[in-house]
Scaffold this active site. Structure first.
Site, short mmCIF file in Angstrom:
data_model
loop_
_atom_site.label_atom_id
_atom_site.label_comp_id
_atom_site.label_asym_id
_atom_site.label_seq_id
_atom_site.Cartn_x
_atom_site.Cartn_y
_atom_site.Cartn_z
N LEU A 125 -19.98 -4.61 -8.66
CA LEU A 125 -19.48 -5.29 -9.86
C LEU A 125 -18.49 -4.41 -10.61
CD1 LEU A 125 -22.97 -6.70 -10.87
CD2 LEU A 125 -21.09 -8.00 -9.85
N MET B 209 -12.91 -5.09 -9.61
CA MET B 209 -12.68 -6.33 -8.88
C MET B 209 -13.90 -7.24 -8.93
SD MET B 209 -9.67 -6.84 -7.36
CE MET B 209 -9.84 -7.74 -5.81
N LYS C 249 -4.89 -9.47 5.48
CA LYS C 249 -4.73 -8.77 4.20
C LYS C 249 -4.02 -7.43 4.42
CE LYS C 249 -5.54 -7.65 -0.16
NZ LYS C 249 -5.58 -6.20 -0.20
N HIS D 193 -0.44 -8.12 4.85
CA HIS D 193 0.09 -8.43 3.51
C HIS D 193 0.43 -7.14 2.78
CE1 HIS D 193 -0.72 -8.61 -0.84
NE2 HIS D 193 -0.11 -9.78 -0.81
N GLU E 155 3.96 -5.70 1.51
CA GLU E 155 4.08 -5.31 0.10
C GLU E 155 4.69 -3.90 -0.02
OE1 GLU E 155 0.23 -5.58 -1.99
OE2 GLU E 155 0.66 -3.56 -2.69
N TYR E 156 4.24 -2.99 0.82
CA TYR E 156 4.81 -1.63 0.79
C TYR E 156 6.33 -1.69 0.96
CZ TYR E 156 0.53 1.25 1.16
OH TYR E 156 -0.64 1.90 0.92
#
Lengths: 291, 291, 291, 291
Positions: free
Chosen positions: D8, D11, D164, D167, D171-172
């Site tokens: 918890l 994120m 992911k 992705h 993104e980099y």
């Protein structure tokens, strides 16, 4: 034979000495009168018997341009000018045309050799018409290393500097290859004696080379290069190599990576990596390092 | 001394010959009985007097793994296994532990030399404990090139293969350097004799090297390499070099570019460039080449 | 206001339409009389009331050069020329000086928008003196997209084309990013629906972007891009971006890699990889693929 | 429906909140009892009615491994475990097998969204068998952004984390693209307002994107990013992307360049550039910068 030599700095001075040792006569000119044999370009030209060969060995760009223009006024039809500096090959065409209009020949010559050239000879790559090259040949023979290699008539005007430029581009990537490998070995936990690994490679390997020998010399003086900063200049030819590649649509990933590594080495902080840090902070709340 | 040698292919067969020429006794084993001196690993081990040194020269991965496991059962405390294949350095740790549990020593050894090794000697990089290396030393001395270089005790277990791996990574980038330079020279209008430029570089330049000599040899056989396809395999070590760099957060731009150039050379068509073409078409109405 | 518009091709024609829709008067000239509102540049100039604004939208290089030179003769002090083509920013300085000598203003303007511009508006980046920009402002306002973004006075003469050039450099690397990721996803065994992965990324991700939307559009038409060849042109701005970076010693590894990938995509066979193959064959006896 | 949620933190806490807002019941567990709804994994499992769905949102690697192993003991056949952390896709196969041996399903889910996810939704990429995905679907629907995009069943087990990972690789390179462009604009003499150039690109351009919006936000807070150091961490997925590319022999030049730029940004001094400096000094007598 007789040679006029303009520019007697670190390179030019040693070249004069090597040419003289081969039995030729060199009349040298330099802005520094302590180095010069002639007090002016005018005097240098006067002292040489025609047909003259005049070798220009001054900084590329404005200095070479001014010297070539002055020689165009002073020399006579049948004379030859050699540009042995680090000029861009694209300048050679213009210089050849300027001189040709006066009946003067032009040869461009890329010279490699650094501080080792006086004793070991200079690698020479030259371009120009055969009739002009012929007049300079005894000087080329005096400057080049002994043995069958070390000099080449590479092609038309510009070919000498083009070939030298590509030589330097290759050199950039070879240096980068050794540098990357060395850093990775130094990062390894298993390899405990990186210098001896480099030393051993000098025989029996695919990568044996003069650059490797020099790397061993450097490591013998400073095993982990602790005395140096990771900071490297670039000399122009690397940039021109990439630009020539772009002109010809030739991909040069390793040479370009080597050039960019030098650019980055000279930045105190990297602006682009500030932007990366800023973006990471924006979308992820990632911690950034502030000044 | 006596050596057991497992794997008598192109590399192993020539190594047996070089070791024998140095006066040592080699008992060789190979799955191909025509090549072998012993009919089985069991027989090979029996034929050797202890303490034994057994050199494994079989393909990296499963074959080496199986051989090491079998030797762990067959050998005795005080014996030493050498892995001279192209194993990944990370495998060496596990092999050393497996053998150490039986009191058997382990040395990893990267071997460079290719088809030239028999006559010129093999460059050797080895890792492991000094007491184990000592037992193999006469064989190392037989295999290595003459002269003071060519072999090195690089560090702990794994260091030999790590050093050889980095050697190959450097080799990738050096080859790429010459390849890029050659393509750019070939693209030039001014340079009319690229082969002679390469030939001339063999003396007096910063880039003189064995790879350059080999390039000249290749060009002498096929001046513009017209007989070849631009297609290059990669052998594992290049990939591992990049992966090791990633593990250590070491940037390797030139070596990685060289690896990627090989990947791309093996693609009939480039999927990623299809996407580029598709995107250009989407936003700009740029013409695309359809199949 | 009134605008003279020279060049009514794919871009220019749509721009005329968008400007007219905004209520301005456009007198267009094109070498193709079917497209033109004026029969000559002379007539175009005559038809406009001063102070005139004339927008040049012809191919960069010789065509733009000739047009600017002709306008320098035809226009009057106080008029303004806008170069909206894909000129290199270094040309802008010369054009501004040429026109300034006649009292004519100059504004350079990079235009982005492609086939989408007519409906969505054109992104505009312009450079020049504020007094000249002011005269063109209503046209900029007509061309730009609705909303608060899409046009910028980027700086001095040349700044518009410089900014547009950098925009295109960024575009190259963004396209390459998606292309590399797509190829890797397509190579995965686990990922069975690459197109749906791309589609899903259009919301909630860090990489959501118009280029991603276009990629999805392209994949909807041809899921694995089987109909395309992996072949991509480059348009000049990518090259200039790298050259500008070299001038400023700024490392651009990702943008340059994207440019080189395009170069390589256009080669039937790779000369440099022939050399790699030749070298591997020389030292290792590695099999090569012959033609 | 009911969900057990383990982890918890930044994120996980926000995800619990978003799932609750959608009307589902979440029993959360965290090592920090202040955040937790259950005192132990045992209690969390007991509180959920079967068939249970338990979402693991803890650090990748050892923590995820331990949690999955513990859940394998606590859960019942028919239950499903979701790994929503940043696990490497290669770990997913092992986790699925471990759980399948107990009759427990497994779904891997890559989650993107960062600090914006609570309000805007999280992009989700998941992999696994359809029957297991079906049981988690209401939670996916609660977490994903509104609209038609933002979640995808990408393929088999591992496909979610693989997607992911890619992705993030994309993104980099996109971040690097903007970063390189920004640095080049800042280096220009002509462009006087780089921030406004970036701002203008938000409409009408090919490069409009969320990352561009974030760049503008960052520049609005610190126009020249003077407050930041050019220092960027990398999070694992970038490295894995390159490693996956190597496994599949896919060239990734732009993404890899982006990763290496981050590595270099974290070095106080560059070992490899020390070697370059050392070599330049050896052959050319070039001045080096000493510490």
């Amino acid at each position: 034979m007789e040679l006029g030599l303009i520019g007697l700095g670190k390179m030019g001075g040693n070249m004069r000495e090597r040419i003289r040792r081969a039995g030729h006569t060199v009349i040298g000119y330099d802005r520094n009168p302590d180095l010069a044999d002639a007090a002016s370009l005018q005097e240098l030209v006067t002292k040489l018997q025609g047909p003259r060969v005049v070798w220009v060995m001054v900084p590329a760009g404005a200095a070479t341009q001014a010297t070539v223009e002055e020689l165009a006024e002073l020399l006579s039809p049948g004379d030859v000018v050699v540009d042995g500096g680090n000029s861009r090959w694209t300048d050679d065409i213009a210089h050849a045309e300027l001189l040709a209009a006066k009946g003067i020949g032009f040869v461009d010559c890329g010279v490699s050799g650094g501080v080792w050239g006086l004793e070991n000879g200079y690698a020479l790559m030259y371009g120009g018409g055969a009739e002009h090259v012929l007049k300079v040949q005894p000087i080329f023979d005096a400057l080049k290393p002994e043995g069958e290699f070390g000099s080449v008539h590479a092609g038309k005007v510009g070919a000498g500097h083009f070939a030298k430029m590509v030589h330097n581009g290759i050199e950039y990537a070879m240096m980068q290859a050794f540098a990357e490998g060395w850093e990775l070995l130094e990062a390894s936990d298993a390899v405990t004696d990186v210098r001896e690994v480099f030393r051993s490679w000098q025989e029996g390997t695919v990568i044996k080379s003069w650059l490797l020998d020099l790397a061993v010399r450097a490591l013998d003086g400073d095993e982990h290069l602790d005395k140096l900063r990771g900071y490297a200049q670039d000399s122009g030819e690397g940039r021109w190599t990439v630009e020539a590649a772009i002109d010809h649509a030739v991909p040069l990933p390793a040479i370009t990576a080597s050039l960019f590594a030098r650019f980055a080495s000279r930045q105190d902080d990297s602006p682009q990596m500030k932007m990366i840090a800023a973006l990471r902070n924006q979308f992820g709340g990632h911690a950034v390092e502030s000044k």
